[in-house]
Motif scaffolding. Structure first.
Motif, mmCIF file in Angstrom:
data_model
loop_
_atom_site.group_PDB
_atom_site.id
_atom_site.type_symbol
_atom_site.label_atom_id
_atom_site.label_comp_id
_atom_site.label_asym_id
_atom_site.label_seq_id
_atom_site.Cartn_x
_atom_site.Cartn_y
_atom_site.Cartn_z
ATOM 1 N N ASP A 226 0.873 -1.177 0.000
ATOM 2 C CA ASP A 226 0.000 0.000 0.000
ATOM 3 C C ASP A 226 0.911 1.228 0.000
ATOM 4 O O ASP A 226 1.866 1.308 0.775
ATOM 5 C CB ASP A 226 -0.869 -0.068 1.263
ATOM 6 N N CYS A 228 0.681 4.143 1.164
ATOM 7 C CA CYS A 228 0.884 4.969 2.368
ATOM 8 C C CYS A 228 2.010 4.432 3.246
ATOM 9 O O CYS A 228 2.639 5.196 3.983
ATOM 10 C CB CYS A 228 -0.401 5.169 3.164
ATOM 11 N N ASP A 268 -4.068 3.709 -3.123
ATOM 12 C CA ASP A 268 -3.247 2.826 -2.274
ATOM 13 C C ASP A 268 -2.418 1.864 -3.125
ATOM 14 O O ASP A 268 -1.304 1.495 -2.764
ATOM 15 C CB ASP A 268 -4.104 2.082 -1.229
ATOM 16 N N PHE A 277 -5.320 11.170 1.195
ATOM 17 C CA PHE A 277 -4.443 10.490 2.153
ATOM 18 C C PHE A 277 -3.285 9.790 1.420
ATOM 19 O O PHE A 277 -2.114 9.979 1.728
ATOM 20 C CB PHE A 277 -5.313 9.483 2.928
ATOM 21 N N HIS A 278 -3.639 8.976 0.390
ATOM 22 C CA HIS A 278 -2.567 8.269 -0.340
ATOM 23 C C HIS A 278 -1.797 9.214 -1.261
ATOM 24 O O HIS A 278 -0.647 8.952 -1.590
ATOM 25 C CB HIS A 278 -3.147 7.060 -1.080
HETATM 26 ZN ZN ZN Z 1 -2.963 2.992 2.873
#
Ligand code: ZN
Ligand code: GRG
Length: 338
Positions: A226, A228, A268, A277-278
């Motif tokens: 992923d 992140c 992701d 977020f990603h």
């Molecule tokens: Zn993630």
């Protein structure tokens, strides 16, 4: 698949996030609004487009999230105060050089009131505890220049109890190691100058093991890679000064493959829906390598191939997850060079 970072598209994607207020997704993510603004601003700062969002509008939105009764910030106007939203608000105000808008003693009182007898922090008055909230408390107090008001011994002791046989850390005592929780614990320890309690060889080995043949990293064994985690694991390794244990070129290829080459943003993993977020943690994964290579190499020719294309990316502080120059400016930057 894109072989370079699509900066203009990502800037446009982040600018567009606040514009679609009729989208259901906009309302479903209200509880994360301040965090999302911090992520967006951080991503823009790394790609040197900090001014792509209106500064005054942003500061007014942040101040509109103030919860007067609690003396801290909620994630959205009229939401209850929470330590995560409060950290995001402080990070935004620091990055925008607007800390003068803050009632610092009130916020400090709110943060300190959340520490439990065990030493861990609750997120809010409802009492959920997590080492994530310990990080939020440590980072926020440090950014406000008020770390001396924290009981460092008590805060550190709880984190020590969360240390596992693999060198990693979990969300609470007895919880399994997870790269995200490793970062919050290692970064909090770094701010408190207590990295001495980390089993560096074991933890750095566990973190390096997170890299899979695809180049991506997972958050714990047997899980999918992923984007992140290229932030959570790499920043942890940077703090431990073991970033060279990761294959930079393959990590960057994995991050680039998760870009949406039409609408901008990063997912992701390749083929999934993008989100802010990603996008921030994908972008953040790249300059962490830059600082490493620029420091160990005298000449540019020994940079990892894919890094050669990113002369304009700004360095990110691995502990505060904010632009290194901002942390330097407020006198909190430590030496994370390999
Ligand atoms: Zn993630
Ligand atoms: C200032 C950057 C910054 C953060 C504030 C909230 C916080 C402090 C840090 C979060 C650290 C963390 C726990 C990150 C991990 C988040 C994540 C992707 C969780 C997913 O967990 P699972 O179990 O996913 O759904 P896996 O990948 O294990 O299947």
């Amino acid at each position: 698949m894109s072989t370079h970072l699509l900066v203009p598209l990502h800037v446009k994607y982040i600018q567009g996030l606040g514009e679609n207020k009729d989208d259901l997704a906009y309302h479903l993510t209200a509880h994360l609004r301040l965090n999302a603004i911090y992520w967006g601003l951080t991503a823009l700062s790394i790609v040197n487009h900090q001014d792509a969002l209106d500064r005054d509008e942003m500061i007014e939105f942040v101040m509109g999230c103030w919860d007067e009764e609690a003396g801290a910030f909620g994630a959205h106007p009229n939401h209850d105060a929470h330590i995560l939203a409060t950290l995001s608000a402080i990070q935004i105000l620091v990055m925008q050089d607007a800390l003068d808008r803050l009632d610092v003693p009130k916020v400090v009182k709110f943060i300190l009131s959340l520490q439990q007898p065990s030493g861990v922090f609750a997120g809010d008055s409802f009492g959920e505890i997590d080492t994530r909230f310990s990080y939020c408390a440590v980072s926020a107090l440090s950014l406000l220049g008020r770390l001396h008001e924290l009981d460092i011994e008590k805060t550190t002791n709880y984190i020590i109890q969360c240390r596992n046989f693999d060198g990693g850390f979990g969300s609470c005592v007895g919880a399994e190691s997870h790269a995200g929780q490793v970062w919050v614990c290692v970064a909090a320890l770094a701010i408190m100058d207590r990295l001495d309690v980390v089993d560096v060889p074991t933890l750095a080995w566990w973190l390096a093991e997170r890299q899979l043949p695809s180049g991506g990293l997972n958050g714990r064994p047997e899980k999918l890679p992923d984007v992140c985690y290229s932030h959570w694991a790499l920043s942890s390794l940077a703090i431990l000064k073991k970033l060279s244990w990761i294959d930079a070129d393959r990590t960057i290829s994995f991050i680039l493959s998760a870009q949406d080459s039409e609408g901008g943003g990063i997912a992701d993993r390749a083929g999934d829906m993008v989100d802010v977020f990603h996008t921030v943690f994908g972008i953040a994964g790249i300059p962490s390598f830059l600082s490493l290579f620029l420091n160990v190499c005298e000449a540019h020719h020994c940079l990892g191939l894919s890094l050669l294309g990113y002369p304009d990316l700004l360095d990110l502080d691995p502990v505060y997850c904010m632009p290194a120059a901002t942390i330097e400016k407020i006198g909190l930057r430590k030496d994370w060079q390999a």
